[in-house]
Scaffold this motif. Sequence first.
Motif, PDB file in Angstrom:
ATOM      1  N   SER A 148      43.342  32.203  46.228  1.00  0.00           N
ATOM      2  CA  SER A 148      44.800  32.234  46.133  1.00  0.00           C
ATOM      3  C   SER A 148      45.250  33.223  45.077  1.00  0.00           C
ATOM      4  N   GLY A 149      44.327  33.708  44.269  1.00  0.00           N
ATOM      5  CA  GLY A 149      44.660  34.686  43.243  1.00  0.00           C
ATOM      6  C   GLY A 149      43.453  35.512  42.871  1.00  0.00           C
ATOM      7  N   VAL A 150      43.680  36.779  42.513  1.00  0.00           N
ATOM      8  CA  VAL A 150      42.616  37.695  42.107  1.00  0.00           C
ATOM      9  C   VAL A 150      43.043  38.386  40.822  1.00  0.00           C
ATOM     10  N   SER A 151      42.155  38.388  39.824  1.00  0.00           N
ATOM     11  CA  SER A 151      42.418  39.114  38.582  1.00  0.00           C
ATOM     12  C   SER A 151      41.306  40.132  38.377  1.00  0.00           C
ATOM     13  N   ARG A 152      41.670  41.403  38.312  1.00  0.00           N
ATOM     14  CA  ARG A 152      40.697  42.447  38.023  1.00  0.00           C
ATOM     15  C   ARG A 152      40.423  42.430  36.530  1.00  0.00           C
ATOM     16  N   LEU A 153      39.140  42.454  36.147  1.00  0.00           N
ATOM     17  CA  LEU A 153      38.748  42.350  34.745  1.00  0.00           C
ATOM     18  C   LEU A 153      38.275  43.706  34.244  1.00  0.00           C
ATOM     19  N   SER A 157      37.154  50.592  43.189  1.00  0.00           N
ATOM     20  CA  SER A 157      38.137  51.223  44.068  1.00  0.00           C
ATOM     21  C   SER A 157      38.837  50.220  44.982  1.00  0.00           C
ATOM     22  N   MET A 158      38.386  48.957  44.999  1.00  0.00           N
ATOM     23  CA  MET A 158      38.971  47.960  45.883  1.00  0.00           C
ATOM     24  C   MET A 158      40.262  47.399  45.296  1.00  0.00           C
ATOM     25  N   SER A 159      41.253  47.247  46.156  1.00  0.00           N
ATOM     26  CA  SER A 159      42.492  46.591  45.747  1.00  0.00           C
ATOM     27  C   SER A 159      42.309  45.078  45.819  1.00  0.00           C
ATOM     28  N   ASP A 160      43.295  44.328  45.298  1.00  0.00           N
ATOM     29  CA  ASP A 160      43.228  42.868  45.385  1.00  0.00           C
ATOM     30  C   ASP A 160      43.151  42.431  46.851  1.00  0.00           C
ATOM     31  N   HIS A 161      43.906  43.112  47.697  1.00  0.00           N
ATOM     32  CA  HIS A 161      43.901  42.781  49.123  1.00  0.00           C
ATOM     33  C   HIS A 161      42.515  43.040  49.723  1.00  0.00           C
ATOM     34  N   ASP A 162      41.861  44.139  49.312  1.00  0.00           N
ATOM     35  CA  ASP A 162      40.510  44.440  49.810  1.00  0.00           C
ATOM     36  C   ASP A 162      39.529  43.342  49.399  1.00  0.00           C
ATOM     37  N   ILE A 163      39.670  42.854  48.167  1.00  0.00           N
ATOM     38  CA  ILE A 163      38.770  41.809  47.671  1.00  0.00           C
ATOM     39  C   ILE A 163      38.950  40.534  48.483  1.00  0.00           C
ATOM     40  N   LEU A 198      40.527  34.663  30.428  1.00  0.00           N
ATOM     41  CA  LEU A 198      41.430  33.777  29.682  1.00  0.00           C
ATOM     42  C   LEU A 198      42.613  34.559  29.129  1.00  0.00           C
ATOM     43  N   ASP A 199      42.337  35.788  28.671  1.00  0.00           N
ATOM     44  CA  ASP A 199      43.425  36.607  28.124  1.00  0.00           C
ATOM     45  C   ASP A 199      44.403  37.059  29.207  1.00  0.00           C
ATOM     46  N   SER A 200      43.922  37.102  30.459  1.00  0.00           N
ATOM     47  CA  SER A 200      44.795  37.574  31.539  1.00  0.00           C
ATOM     48  C   SER A 200      45.911  36.591  31.848  1.00  0.00           C
ATOM     49  N   GLY A 201      45.724  35.322  31.454  1.00  0.00           N
ATOM     50  CA  GLY A 201      46.748  34.308  31.685  1.00  0.00           C
ATOM     51  C   GLY A 201      46.954  33.974  33.143  1.00  0.00           C
ATOM     52  N   SER A 202      45.924  34.155  33.964  1.00  0.00           N
ATOM     53  CA  SER A 202      46.048  33.875  35.396  1.00  0.00           C
ATOM     54  C   SER A 202      46.402  32.413  35.618  1.00  0.00           C
ATOM     55  N   ALA A 203      47.338  32.185  36.501  1.00  0.00           N
ATOM     56  CA  ALA A 203      47.775  30.816  36.783  1.00  0.00           C
ATOM     57  C   ALA A 203      46.799  30.135  37.723  1.00  0.00           C
ATOM     58  N   HIS A 204      46.372  28.933  37.346  1.00  0.00           N
ATOM     59  CA  HIS A 204      45.523  28.148  38.234  1.00  0.00           C
ATOM     60  C   HIS A 204      45.709  26.672  37.914  1.00  0.00           C
ATOM     61  N   GLY A 205      45.565  25.851  38.938  1.00  0.00           N
ATOM     62  CA  GLY A 205      45.773  24.427  38.775  1.00  0.00           C
ATOM     63  C   GLY A 205      44.505  23.677  38.401  1.00  0.00           C
ATOM     64  N   GLU A 260      37.014  50.114  31.439  1.00  0.00           N
ATOM     65  CA  GLU A 260      36.332  50.279  32.717  1.00  0.00           C
ATOM     66  C   GLU A 260      36.397  48.991  33.536  1.00  0.00           C
ATOM     67  N   PHE A 261      36.543  49.148  34.855  1.00  0.00           N
ATOM     68  CA  PHE A 261      36.500  47.988  35.745  1.00  0.00           C
ATOM     69  C   PHE A 261      35.136  47.304  35.615  1.00  0.00           C
ATOM     70  N   SER A 262      35.138  46.006  35.324  1.00  0.00           N
ATOM     71  CA  SER A 262      33.875  45.307  35.047  1.00  0.00           C
ATOM     72  C   SER A 262      33.692  44.039  35.862  1.00  0.00           C
ATOM     73  N   GLY A 263      34.681  43.689  36.706  1.00  0.00           N
ATOM     74  CA  GLY A 263      34.511  42.491  37.511  1.00  0.00           C
ATOM     75  C   GLY A 263      35.846  41.950  37.981  1.00  0.00           C
ATOM     76  N   ALA A 264      35.795  40.744  38.518  1.00  0.00           N
ATOM     77  CA  ALA A 264      37.022  40.114  39.029  1.00  0.00           C
ATOM     78  C   ALA A 264      36.914  38.606  38.895  1.00  0.00           C
ATOM     79  N   ALA A 265      38.055  37.973  38.667  1.00  0.00           N
ATOM     80  CA  ALA A 265      38.138  36.510  38.635  1.00  0.00           C
ATOM     81  C   ALA A 265      38.896  36.046  39.870  1.00  0.00           C
ATOM     82  N   LEU A 266      38.364  35.031  40.533  1.00  0.00           N
ATOM     83  CA  LEU A 266      38.954  34.514  41.759  1.00  0.00           C
ATOM     84  C   LEU A 266      39.390  33.063  41.545  1.00  0.00           C
TER      85      LEU A 266
END
Length: 676
Positions: A308-313, A291-297, A240-247, A318-324
Amino acid sequence: MTDFLTGFHTRTGMFDDWLDQRATMRAWEDFLTFRDVDRSQTSGVRREILESWSRSLASGIDATAVLAPLDETEERLEAARQKNGELRAAAQVPFAKIGPLLADANALLILTDADGTVLDQIGDDRTHEAARGIHLVRGGNWDEAAIGTNGIGTAIRSGRPTVVHASEHFCQGIKTWTCAAAPVRDPVDQRIIGAVDLSGPPTIFRPHNVAMIAAVAREIESALAERQDMRRIRLLEAFLDSGSAHGKTDAVVILDRIGRVMYHRHPSGLAEVQELRDLALGRQLIALSGSMSDHDIVRAMPPHLQPSGVSRLVLDGEFSGAALILPPRRGAVAQLVRPHSAPVRIPPRAGAEGDELLMIGQEPKFLAAVELARRAAAAGAPVLIQGETGVGKELFARLVHAGAGHKGRSPFVTVNCGAISADLFGSELFGHAAGAFTGATRDGKAGKFEQADGGVLCLDEIGEMPLELQPYLLRVLEQRAVYRIGCSRRRQIEVQLVAMTNRDLGQEVETGRFRRDLFYRIGTVTIEVPPLRERACDIAVLADHFNQRVAQRLGRDPLVVSDGAMDRLLAYRWPGNVRELRNLFERLHLIASGTVVTEGDLPAAFHQQQPGPAPDPITPLAAEEPASLTDLEEQAIRRALVAAEGNLTRVATVLGISRPTLYRKLKAYGIRRTYE
């Protein structure tokens, strides 16, 4: 240390029957001599120990070994401790609680990782010094494949609480120890991530030590569940804090640091097919890493779930997950309303009107198994059906019978090999002549093979068939003829054999409990029936089927399953498989408070493994320290009774004790046997 180890040999306790220990030792020596369970004199040794001995022998373990492997590299040990940081943190409270009770108890409490490597231990100082002599210290490897039968390794290998006492160990050098261990499971996906163990000299042995150690494991799992819930909430906040755009029509999926689904949200009626297949809570969607980039994910995602969008969390740096963000696909709504593939209909058997059966499912593994059963029926080949209890092996047997060669009109005879005593097994299968033995019928009797002539003989629980009778079954299959007991007349038969088992017969062959030649003979076609947890896309349609069927039988309207309740059904691991799902709707129609099934209407088991906001319902041990190990055991029994809703069989299994022992404990502690 020498005096201490000598004491291991000489001290005896009220629970340590040295006569039995000598018998176990002789059985171990005999087993090593013949290297074959069936040729060895091992009748007094518990089955789980014999199975472990066989695995140890197959792994090439040196039975004369005196200590476990030890990795003395400090860097590797520290890496293992850091990798299992959450497990160690979750164990701190129960370890701190029990530690003072072990100070003068000649016992050690040990925590290991999933590989059996010792991470932490506390307890009696003298016992700790003795433990150094066998490498039962930090860095010691107690995996069963490294040091043979022992509490830690065998509990991890079997997946259940285990006691290994003195001579039951496989390696000679550790037979002066006793240990009780229980596996620790990840609350999200139930994989084993470690073990907790109580070890010491034989004098600490009590049959119920395993109940106490199982309680410690459950408390660690409960603490892990709470930490997972907190991490899930923090991941949501980070998204939620990342402000990722989604419809409004987009689906949102949050993965943890290794790619497991921790949360998903989608608008009502959208992406349901995707959710059923891939987005079940706790399922590893992709192998995620920092170590994975958004493109790798994006590339790692299944083709039908392209984000359509990836947010690294990131949490605490420390890297702890990702939002898709998953946009709705064109035609997704049309897919939802598309009817499921038609069920497979099995016609009634001759003389059993109204016995039509349905096989429902569209999961690829399930459909492949159905197609294989049809081909086997047409060929008339022997069929071996393997699968867990409750997956519907009987339906596959009926499908074979209904195949091209039988059309349901020929005999269909079933035999439960686990329900017939060894003495009567031969006469049940092959029949007997008049007066062949005491109790034989006056005119003789046809056996199951003769009764099934021209049709199908279904041998359920084939793995329970006595080893000494297996050669006779093999001969019948090869000669296509039977001889009744006490009669020399050859009777020709034409039978298609269908064998069913919930065991791994291949493993049974390796351990010598099932003949290899018979295994190959009955397994010409082997059908593996997938468990329900591997048929996520079938759970909703099966639930609807059982809901409709029970409602029709009771003359009432079907229940409506809420979204929350359906999420629980999809996330549950279904140990009882399709049978458990069917029984659930029998129960819901009887106890549901209204026409809508909510999460609260589901049994406690559905809440224990649910990775939603509610923590594991197994109540942690009381905050205050128990006065003794006896008090701790009583707490463990009471908590297990609540969690199992008074089901004593389940309680005994969880605690790793027999039902008679559980009854004695209930009486001793004055605990009621049922819970409202």
